[in-house]
Design an enzyme around this catalytic site. Sequence first.
Site, PDB file in Angstrom:
ATOM      1  CD  GLU A 179      66.130  43.288  -8.882  1.00 25.85           C
ATOM      2  OE1 GLU A 179      65.314  42.395  -8.562  1.00 25.85           O
ATOM      3  OE2 GLU A 179      66.940  43.768  -8.087  1.00 25.85           O
ATOM      4  CE  LYS A 223      63.938  45.258  -6.871  1.00 25.17           C
ATOM      5  NZ  LYS A 223      63.325  44.504  -5.783  1.00 25.17           N
TER       6      LYS A 223
HETATM    7  P1  13P Z   1      67.883  45.826  -2.351  1.00 30.14           P
HETATM    8  O1  13P Z   1      66.877  46.928  -2.269  1.00 30.14           O
HETATM    9  O2  13P Z   1      68.467  45.449  -1.014  1.00 30.14           O
HETATM   10  O3  13P Z   1      68.893  46.054  -3.410  1.00 30.14           O
HETATM   11  O4  13P Z   1      67.076  44.521  -2.756  1.00 30.14           O
HETATM   12  C1  13P Z   1      66.121  44.603  -3.732  1.00 30.14           C
HETATM   13  C2  13P Z   1      66.077  43.334  -4.475  1.00 30.14           C
HETATM   14  O5  13P Z   1      65.016  42.774  -4.654  1.00 30.14           O
HETATM   15  C3  13P Z   1      67.327  42.801  -5.016  1.00 30.14           C
HETATM   16  O6  13P Z   1      67.047  41.808  -5.949  1.00 30.14           O
END
Ligand code: 13P
Length: 352
Positions: A179, A223
């Site tokens: 991510e 992600k």
């Molecule tokens: P948000 O969708 O609120 O951005 O959170 C996703 C997430 O896992 C952030 O690390």
Amino acid sequence: MSSPLASVARAMVAPGKGILAADESTGTANKRFAPLGIAETEENRQKYRDLLFTMPDFGTFFSGVILYDETIRQNARSGKTFVQTLEASGAFPGIKLDTGVEHLALAPADEKITGGLDGLAKRVDEYVKMGAKFAKWRAVITIDEKTGLPTDACLSANAHALARYGAICQRGGLVPIIEPEVLMDGAMSHSLETSEAVHRRTLRFVFDALVDQNVNFGEMVLKPSYVIPGQKATSKASVREVAERTLAVLMDYVPASVAGIAFLSGGQGNEDATAHLNEINVLGKGHHAPWPLTFSYGRALQQPALNMWKGQDGNVDAAQKAIHHRARMNSLASLGQWSAQVEKEGALVLSH
Ligand code: 13P
């Protein structure tokens, strides 16, 4: 040949399914509770997660849930563990493995590095024994058009950490969610064009590092954030523009062998996050995007439910209906089958 990890990765992005990000650290969970007057206790965090995970049809919409260390060790109200509760619904338990962000040494003040690599292999072993099937690590990239952030130092340090985490997960038996979040919320005022340019640089660094560390693309889920102007930008972007630019960047930088892409919501409005996902799926079909494109939202799935719950047992049903609605809308969006009309009809049912 498909490995067990590749099967899990593909199941995480199965048609019509996405991931519930419920891995708020204790501090973040408390921060979400405070404005609603919900007492910041372990019991309330447990009750809240119980409400989310026992939502009717959970496994229809969610392939997995990202848990926080406290939650993966807790029981549901039923007496079963949360891990067993999720498994019974057909969703994989996942675990947040990063330990949060701190200032990146010798970089400008706003630049962050994500921690958690020390001792990670041991923690992976422990969570695998507890039933975790996948993991998440979030890198945070801040844009500042005036000072030229992000620096290459920040991008390369974060890409390296993501790749080392990815390799340690795959060796230990977890599918890593990689991510790299390019921030859009807060005081950000950057343009859509700048967001696109930074996403391009970020993904280039990330995939170079993943290759260097031998991470298997078929055994990971990316992600990313959407290419979106900063929340305080004067010029907004249409749903179509966001989807077009996001898809263009992904098509240029994400190898076709990556198992799937599950977006974060990042502070967008709940319906905006759904509309963007839907549009990118509609466009993706036309452009033969090689990976499933789905959601791994936190706030955009949870906020209506949290607002409805307010810490009261009597509000659990209403709160579950609220998350069910957002889960269904995002599931439709992941298939390119959502519309403003469906959204309205669902909301109408909700208010009765
Ligand atoms: P948000 O969708 O609120 O951005 O959170 C996703 C997430 O896992 C952030 O690390």
